[in-house]
Design an enzyme around this catalytic site. Structure first.
Site, mmCIF file in Angstrom:
data_model
loop_
_atom_site.group_PDB
_atom_site.id
_atom_site.type_symbol
_atom_site.label_atom_id
_atom_site.label_comp_id
_atom_site.label_asym_id
_atom_site.label_seq_id
_atom_site.Cartn_x
_atom_site.Cartn_y
_atom_site.Cartn_z
ATOM 1 C CG HIS A 32 -4.878 -3.122 -0.607
ATOM 2 N ND1 HIS A 32 -4.448 -2.344 -1.648
ATOM 3 C CD2 HIS A 32 -4.399 -2.521 0.518
ATOM 4 C CE1 HIS A 32 -3.760 -1.309 -1.184
ATOM 5 N NE2 HIS A 32 -3.701 -1.404 0.130
ATOM 6 C CB SER A 91 -0.969 -0.028 1.189
ATOM 7 O OG SER A 91 -2.031 0.874 0.984
ATOM 8 C CG ASP A 149 -6.074 -3.211 -4.374
ATOM 9 O OD1 ASP A 149 -6.909 -2.478 -3.810
ATOM 10 O OD2 ASP A 149 -4.840 -3.054 -4.251
#
Length: 509
Positions: free
Chosen positions: A467, A187, A442
């Site tokens: 994700h 991320s 995602d």
């Protein structure tokens, strides 16, 4: 005592991950909790021992004193930044160093005990180190969240922290060119992983950047476009019927809001308080949308993050309307989260984000919102016709928070987003030896690198995964596409380390 210590720290992580009021914030914190649980189970399962037995000393927790402002040496202010070290697998003379980069939440001991990077470290006899991001977890001064002090929170300062930490660890463990550094992150830390390689190629030999949104985006309309597509994807239990039910359900909600019939909505969706005005309306529909957005982004990772289950509720036989299906999804979510009612007060949300009291575990909400206002944007809006949710979720509403919380006007946010892309190169960073890993369901993959940029800037797009799926400990239930991606990453990391041993002069120092 060691067993009690481990469980105590683990318990603190769980407690810190369950606080909060916003649905979206609760889901993120719940995910932190569940990922810690998965890491805990994976750690002991991999060692094949009972969970109440600690087979060796826990990882080393330490603190490094860092400049508060790396770019102004006349500012003598400092803060203490937390790190973790696991020496268990390390072959001291030539073993590599695997750096796990922290981000929007606290970093625990499990950052060096479980996960894809830990499995790779065991294979390659690597020293495992992790660094908590400044201003998150325990890596923050007591006044760090005030308007004056938070200005030293940025990705640029974070990269300088990593460079300083590199020197600290190199000196502490007498590292040489033989000890190749590879960094890992997912991320926002995935972006930091790529940017650390980009900006400090003499320090880190290669990087793995998972679900890394390296392109800053003010109005992130593509987020909900991907959500809509994923809700339609039969591979994960979605369907056109499911997506249409979401659209129809939110239209019914918007219709009730337009007529001012908030009493029915408050009752049907268990609002903690009355919906008082447009800001509460937007808060309410944003909270409902978060259930679906979170289910797609984290599909399969939490009990509430299950597209198949949500679509089954929405399209169940016998439902009178899509609105009834939306109510059923909301009830399921509340039960899973252990909630009696939903907090839809915009003023309460603002009050929580204005809170400057420190929380040393869990997600740092005020900090992360500050970074969106001063660097990234990433605002997930719903003003385009393709968005399946309420069009009350606007860019103007989200930008207003920057002004209210941090005195950052909309034009400044826009300029900051543009600068971030100029500084890092957006989704064309022009670096080398980076793997960009993304799941195609995602929503964040829309801001990442999806095609090979060169022979050593490699993109892996995993069909049907969400994700940061590759970063979690491997499970027997992993789909073949994820298993294949893990194999590709492992082969590439192995090839890089082999190449580094042949040419140690490229490792810097």
């Amino acid at each position: 005592m060691r067993v009690m210590w481990l469980h105590f720290v683990f318990l603190l992580t769980l407690l810190g991950a369950t606080e909060g009021a916003w649905i979206g914030r609760q889901m993120r914190k719940k995910l932190v909790q569940l990922r810690e649980t998965q890491s805990f189970k994976s750690f002991y399962t991999r060692l094949g021992i009972p969970k109440d037995v600690l087979p060796f000393s826990p990882p080393i927790e330490g603190y490094i004193t860092q400049p508060l402002d790396h770019f102004n040496r006349r500012n003598n202010a400092t803060y203490r930044q937390r790190y973790w070290v696991n020496e268990k697998f390390w072959q001291h003379h030539e073993g590599p160093v695997f750096l796990y980069i922290g981000g929007e939440s606290s970093v625990s001991q499990f950052s060096v005990l479980a996960g894809e990077h830990v499995d790779l470290a065991q294979t390659h006899n690597a020293l495992l180190v992790s660094l908590e991001h400044r201003y998150y977890g325990a890596s923050i001064n007591p006044d760090g969240l005030t308007l004056e002090a938070i200005r030293f929170l940025s990705s640029q300062q974070a990269l300088a922290d990593l460079a300083s930490f590199h020197l600290f660890i190199s000196q502490k463990y007498n590292l040489t060119r033989q000890n190749t550094w590879i960094c890992f992150g997912g991320s926002y830390p995935g972006s930091l992983s790529a940017w650390f390689r980009l900006k400090f190629p003499h320090l880190v030999y290669a990087a793995v950047a998972s679900s890394a949104p390296v392109r800053a985006e003010l109005d992130f309309t593509a987020y909900n476009k991907v959500v809509a597509e994923s809700l339609s994807d039969p591979l994960i239990g979605g369907s056109i019927k499911c997506r249409n039910a979401v659209v129809e359900g939110f239209r019914a909600v918007d219709s009730l809001l337009k007529t001012g019939n908030t009493t029915q909505l408050e009752r049907d969706f268990s609002s903690c308080e009355r919906l008082s005005g447009p800001d509460d309306y937007t808060e309410f529909v944003s909270n409902l949308a978060d259930i679906f957005m979170g289910a797609v982004q984290y599909n399969g990772e939490t009990p509430t993050s299950d597209v198949r289950k949500i679509c089954q509720l929405l399209t169940a036989v016998g439902l009178k309307s899509a609105y009834e299906g939306l109510k059923a999804v909301n009830r399921m979510y509340m039960e899973m989260m252990g909630m009696n009612c939903l907090e839809n007060s915009h003023e309460k949300s603002l009050s929580e984000l204005r809170n400057t009291n420190l929380t040393v575990v869990g997600v740092g909400e005020r900090q992360w919102y500050y970074q969106t206002c001063t660097e990234f944007g990433y605002y997930q809006t719903c003003e385009e016709i393709s968005c399946p949710f309420s069009q009350l979720i606007t860019l103007k509403f989200q930008l207003s928070l920057c002004s209210q919380l941090f005195q950052v006007p909309p034009d400044s946010v826009r300029q900051s987003v543009q600068f971030t892309n100029e500084f890092y190169g957006a989704d064309r960073p022009k670096s080398s030896r980076i793997i960009f890993v993304n799941g195609d369901i995602d929503p964040w993959h829309a801001l990442s690198v999806l095609k090979n940029q060169s022979h050593s800037e490699i993109a892996i797009l995993i069909n049907g995964t969400a994700h940061c799926a590759n970063m979690s400990p491997s499970r027997a239930s992993d789909p073949p596409s994820l298993q294949k991606a893990r194999e590709q990453i492992a082969v590439q990391v192995g090839d890089w380390l082999t190449a580094a041993r042949r040419r140690p002069e490229e490792n810097g120092y």
